[in-house]
Design a protein around this motif. Structure first.
Motif, PDB file in Angstrom:
ATOM      1  N   ARG A 176       0.829  -1.217   0.000  1.00 13.10           N
ATOM      2  CA  ARG A 176       0.000   0.000   0.000  1.00 13.10           C
ATOM      3  C   ARG A 176       0.858   1.259   0.000  1.00 13.10           C
ATOM      4  O   ARG A 176       0.507   2.255  -0.619  1.00 13.10           O
ATOM      5  N   ASN A 180      -9.704   4.458 -11.429  1.00 15.34           N
ATOM      6  CA  ASN A 180     -10.687   3.416 -11.739  1.00 15.34           C
ATOM      7  C   ASN A 180     -11.078   3.413 -13.199  1.00 15.34           C
ATOM      8  O   ASN A 180     -11.208   2.368 -13.824  1.00 15.34           O
ATOM      9  N   ALA A 237      -4.581   0.121 -11.026  1.00 19.84           N
ATOM     10  CA  ALA A 237      -4.188   1.505 -10.723  1.00 19.84           C
ATOM     11  C   ALA A 237      -4.968   1.992  -9.505  1.00 19.84           C
ATOM     12  O   ALA A 237      -6.177   1.806  -9.424  1.00 19.84           O
ATOM     13  N   VAL A 238      -4.265   2.574  -8.553  1.00 17.08           N
ATOM     14  CA  VAL A 238      -4.935   3.060  -7.347  1.00 17.08           C
ATOM     15  C   VAL A 238      -4.386   4.415  -6.931  1.00 17.08           C
ATOM     16  O   VAL A 238      -3.307   4.810  -7.371  1.00 17.08           O
ATOM     17  N   LEU A 291      -8.678   5.289  -3.298  1.00 16.68           N
ATOM     18  CA  LEU A 291      -9.079   3.924  -3.653  1.00 16.68           C
ATOM     19  C   LEU A 291      -8.543   2.908  -2.642  1.00 16.68           C
ATOM     20  O   LEU A 291      -9.209   1.907  -2.347  1.00 16.68           O
ATOM     21  N   THR A 334     -11.007   3.133   0.110  1.00 14.30           N
ATOM     22  CA  THR A 334     -12.288   2.541  -0.297  1.00 14.30           C
ATOM     23  C   THR A 334     -12.208   1.018  -0.266  1.00 14.30           C
ATOM     24  O   THR A 334     -13.134   0.342   0.182  1.00 14.30           O
ATOM     25  N   GLN A 335     -11.089   0.488  -0.761  1.00 12.87           N
ATOM     26  CA  GLN A 335     -10.966  -0.969  -0.798  1.00 12.87           C
ATOM     27  C   GLN A 335     -10.838  -1.558   0.604  1.00 12.87           C
ATOM     28  O   GLN A 335     -11.285  -2.678   0.849  1.00 12.87           O
ATOM     29  N   ALA A 336     -10.257  -0.800   1.525  1.00 12.71           N
ATOM     30  CA  ALA A 336     -10.194  -1.275   2.913  1.00 12.71           C
ATOM     31  C   ALA A 336     -11.605  -1.319   3.501  1.00 12.71           C
ATOM     32  O   ALA A 336     -11.964  -2.261   4.222  1.00 12.71           O
ATOM     33  N   ILE A 337     -12.421  -0.326   3.156  1.00 12.35           N
ATOM     34  CA  ILE A 337     -13.806  -0.306   3.655  1.00 12.35           C
ATOM     35  C   ILE A 337     -14.584  -1.490   3.072  1.00 12.35           C
ATOM     36  O   ILE A 337     -15.361  -2.141   3.766  1.00 12.35           O
ATOM     37  N   THR A 338     -14.349  -1.768   1.799  1.00 16.42           N
ATOM     38  CA  THR A 338     -15.035  -2.898   1.156  1.00 16.42           C
ATOM     39  C   THR A 338     -14.774  -4.188   1.919  1.00 16.42           C
ATOM     40  O   THR A 338     -15.644  -5.047   2.018  1.00 16.42           O
ATOM     41  N   ALA A 339     -13.570  -4.319   2.449  1.00 16.66           N
ATOM     42  CA  ALA A 339     -13.228  -5.525   3.217  1.00 16.66           C
ATOM     43  C   ALA A 339     -13.580  -5.354   4.701  1.00 16.66           C
ATOM     44  O   ALA A 339     -13.141  -6.151   5.528  1.00 16.66           O
ATOM     45  N   LEU A 340     -14.374  -4.330   5.013  1.00 13.56           N
ATOM     46  CA  LEU A 340     -14.791  -4.008   6.390  1.00 13.56           C
ATOM     47  C   LEU A 340     -13.597  -3.802   7.316  1.00 13.56           C
ATOM     48  O   LEU A 340     -13.657  -4.117   8.495  1.00 13.56           O
ATOM     49  N   ASP A 341     -12.495  -3.295   6.763  1.00 16.17           N
ATOM     50  CA  ASP A 341     -11.311  -3.012   7.568  1.00 16.17           C
ATOM     51  C   ASP A 341     -11.290  -1.505   7.853  1.00 16.17           C
ATOM     52  O   ASP A 341     -10.527  -0.740   7.252  1.00 16.17           O
ATOM     53  N   PHE A 342     -12.168  -1.102   8.770  1.00 16.90           N
ATOM     54  CA  PHE A 342     -12.336   0.330   9.014  1.00 16.90           C
ATOM     55  C   PHE A 342     -11.101   0.992   9.639  1.00 16.90           C
ATOM     56  O   PHE A 342     -10.744   2.099   9.243  1.00 16.90           O
ATOM     57  N   LEU A 392      -8.019   0.356   9.105  1.00 19.21           N
ATOM     58  CA  LEU A 392      -7.050   0.575   8.022  1.00 19.21           C
ATOM     59  C   LEU A 392      -7.484   1.753   7.146  1.00 19.21           C
ATOM     60  O   LEU A 392      -6.665   2.609   6.787  1.00 19.21           O
TER      61      LEU A 392
END
Lengths: 295, 390
Positions: free
Chosen positions: A70, A237, A244-245, A249, A252-260, A262
């Motif tokens: 990251r 995106n 590409a990030v 992003l 956002t991807q950490a939130i998608t994995a419910l890793d608040f 992070l």
């Protein structure tokens, strides 16, 4: 000489309403900046649970950020944003100078408004509209091939870092034009006349006079572009290559994995970067000068 | 508990329940007495009209539609730590494993399928002991009703390629270098790649739906290698984005959802097909769930009426004929053939072919269920960031 009365003092006078109104900007800053910022830092050290997070103190998210890929992704997105800032300055600031110096005073604000009009269109539409222009069978490639300049479509424009940078410049150029114009507006016209009278050439006038005096405005525009380039997820995106990030992003991807925690840590790192930049900028250029006329 | 206590308690409970039911309007025939059923779902859950009028007419209930994004994290957060139970009576899920997450947190309630007459139509795989039985149950109790399903595969531009593609090998084949795309989401991309690597014997993977950190590493290292070779044009994110990649011919092969292929084909007029991959696919189903709040507000009867419609071939035929989702009930072809006014001969043929392809895809041995929250999700996240950085 006593300071002239402020807008609120003039409207409300020395009443309690006037005093309260004076504190509005401060309340706004506390409610919409300081409290969310403090919460971001606090939550970033909370412990992750299955679906949310619980109070605690752990630096796991920061360690994870700095020891994983990251960090590399974050640094790359900083690099792209920095390039976008430079290009936006090269393209945008001369426009601001031109409008200030060559366009009649009465029309200057209208001309600047023209540069701001694209902002009325949704960002996603503006960015997506770049695709039919830049893609394999798009406008640019069709024109180049029809003119015989290339025999094959150029595929290194879209879905590459170049695509992201083009998107950033197209999206954020008005920030540079507007901030540059504000800085130039604070510059009295006689400064240019003095330069001309003293026989300074265009380049010397630009480098030795305009640039230092407009530096706070240029810096403000640069920070806007840099921060947006880091944070707006739809640019990599839609225009970026595989994977590409940018910082937005990554969060956002950490939130998608419910890793608040992070996601909060990424946001905290981004905010610290921004505050650091603002501090350096303020020390170098005194950012309060942006809105004060130069005498 | 003695016999007297039992009888008294049961009677009081029954009386109290009846009074509450009458008050809340959940007695038979009083569907919607508690106001319209507040449904939190996605647009593709409806058929027949642009709004929900056809669904309301067919089900006999009124609904209040609240648009939902396709993000599982948002839905779980809203239902578990947010105010979802106050706001919604029923919701749809966003992928495999979500019903377990919500049921474990008591955000949704167990269902009584005996109140759904069309439950008799549900595909046999959902019945006790069936291959998909576990996908609608939590601790043995049914907590959700399936309404669509699919097996995600690979779309390819047949007009350009000129041959049918039947293996994920094509996704990593150098002849499509720079013309291939996968989804910018570690879930489906890692699962489909894992299925390919497992079934082709390239890597030893026990369960592509729930990989160990070492297996995740192996799959991601493979993707990094492919990325460095320039195999992928991009990783797509969002429906329109994926459609555009196919219609503009930026990519010739793309792992994607079937509606993306359906729309890309319709929009471009090109022969863009959705293949059956011999190694397998990521299989998923979407479901309806009744919220704890919905039950407390007396919306059970309305919910079951709506579910009855979702298991009616009327819905199945339309979702299959429209966006191409697999219906979850039997009797769809019989219904389609019995209604030539709604389904002309050409449409019947198209639906028949679509259903045949779906049956072929569903039958592939290597299929693996979608799992939005695998056990080692941290490994998925961390390794995916390395794929992105590569």
């Amino acid at each position: 000489m006593p300071a002239p009365p402020s807008f609120f003092e003039r409207v409300f006078g020395e009443t309690w309403l006037g005093r309260a109104a004076m504190r509005l900007p401060l309340a706004f800053m506390v409610a919409f900046f300081l409290i969310p910022l403090a919460l971001t830092y606090v939550w970033s050290v909370f412990e992750r649970t299955q679906f949310w997070m619980k109070p605690g103190f752990t630096l796991f998210s920061y360690v994870n950020f700095f020891t994983s890929a990251r960090l590399e992704n974050f640094l790359w997105s900083m690099g792209h944003s920095a390039v976008s800032v430079v290009i936006a300055f090269i393209l945008g600031f001369p426009i601001a100078v031109f409008v200030r110096r060559r366009v009649p005073q009465v029309a200057q604000h209208r001309v600047i408004l023209l540069f701001l009009l694209p902002f009325m269109v949704s960002e996603i539409i503006r960015v997506f509209a770049l695709r039919p222009v830049l893609q394999r069978n798009g406008l640019v490639n069709t024109v180049l091939m029809d003119l015989g300049i290339t025999s094959q479509p150029i595929t290194s424009i879209l879905y590459t870092p170049t695509g992201v940078i083009i998107g950033e410049v197209m999206s954020f150029l008005p920030f540079m034009v507007f901030a540059g114009f504000l800085a130039m507006e604070a510059l009295p016209k006689y400064v240019f006349e003095i330069c001309e009278d003293l026989g300074a050439g265009r380049i010397r006038t630009f480098v030795d006079v305009i640039l230092p005096l407009a530096a706070p405005g240029i810096f403000a525009g640069s920070v806007f572009i840099f921060v947006n380039g880091l944070g707006i997820a739809l640019l990599p995106n839609i225009l970026g290559g595989p994977g590409a990030v940018n910082a937005g992003l990554i969060a956002t991807q950490a939130i998608t994995a419910l890793d608040f925690p992070l996601a909060m840590a990424v946001s905290a790192i981004m905010m610290t970067t921004l505050l650091g930049l603002l501090y350096i900028g303020h020390r170098l250029f005194d950012l309060t000068k942006i809105l004060s006329p130069i005498t | 508990m003695n016999q007297f206590e039992f009888n008294r308690r049961v009677m009081l409970q029954a009386l109290g329940g009846a009074a509450a039911a009458a008050g809340l309007g959940i007695l038979p025939g009083s569907a919607n007495a508690a106001g319209p059923l507040k449904i939190w779902t996605i647009g593709i859950a409806k058929v027949g009209a642009k709004d929900w009028s056809a669904m309301e007419q067919q089900s006999g209930i009124k609904v209040s539609y609240i648009a939902k994004s396709a993000r599982a994290d948002e839905a779980i957060q809203k239902m578990v730590v947010g105010d979802g139970n106050k706001l919604y009576d029923a919701l749809t899920d966003n992928g495999g494993g979500m019903e377990d997450a919500l049921a474990s947190q008591k955000a949704i309630v167990p269902l009584d399928v005996s109140r759904i007459p069309n439950w008799k139509n549900v595909l046999p795989r959902y019945k006790d002991g069936g291959s998909a039985a576990g996908t609608i149950r939590h601790k043995g109790k049914i907590v959700s009703i399936p309404y669509i399903s699919n097996a995600d595969s690979m779309a390819f531009n047949y007009s350009k390629i000129g041959q049918e593609l039947t293996s994920w090998e094509a996704m990593f084949d150098s002849q499509f270098k720079g013309r291939a795309a996968m989804q910018n989401d570690f879930g489906p991309t890692l699962t489909n790649t894992a299925i390919y690597l497992q079934q082709s014997g390239k890597q030893d993977i026990k369960d592509p739906s729930n990989m160990t950190p070492a297996e995740v590493k192996g799959v991601c290292q493979f993707l990094i290698e492919q990325k460095k070779k320039g195999q992928f044009r991009t990783f797509w994110d969002g429906f329109q984005n994926a459609v555009n990649l196919l219609t503009s011919e930026e990519v010739l092969v793309s792992s994607c959802w079937e509606p993306i292929q359906v729309i890309a084909r319709r929009k471009s007029g090109k022969d863009i097909r959705y293949g059956t991959m011999k190694e397998g696919h990521q299989a998923w189903n979407n479901m309806w769930m009744l919220t704890r709040g919905g039950k407390a507000r007396g919306q059970e009867a309305a919910f079951y009426k709506l579910m009855d419609l979702y298991l009616n071939p009327w819905f199945g035929a339309r979702t299959l004929g429209g966006l191409g989702f697999t219906p979850q009930m039997t009797g769809v072809m019989e219904y389609v053939k019995a209604n030539p006014k709604d389904f002309p001969a050409a449409k019947v043929k198209e639906i028949e072919l679509r259903l045949k392809r779906k049956a072929e895809r569903a039958a592939v041995k290597g299929n693996a269920w979608q799992n939005v929250f695998p056990k080692h999700i941290r490994a998925y996240q961390d390794w995916w960031s390395r794929v992105q950085a590569a």
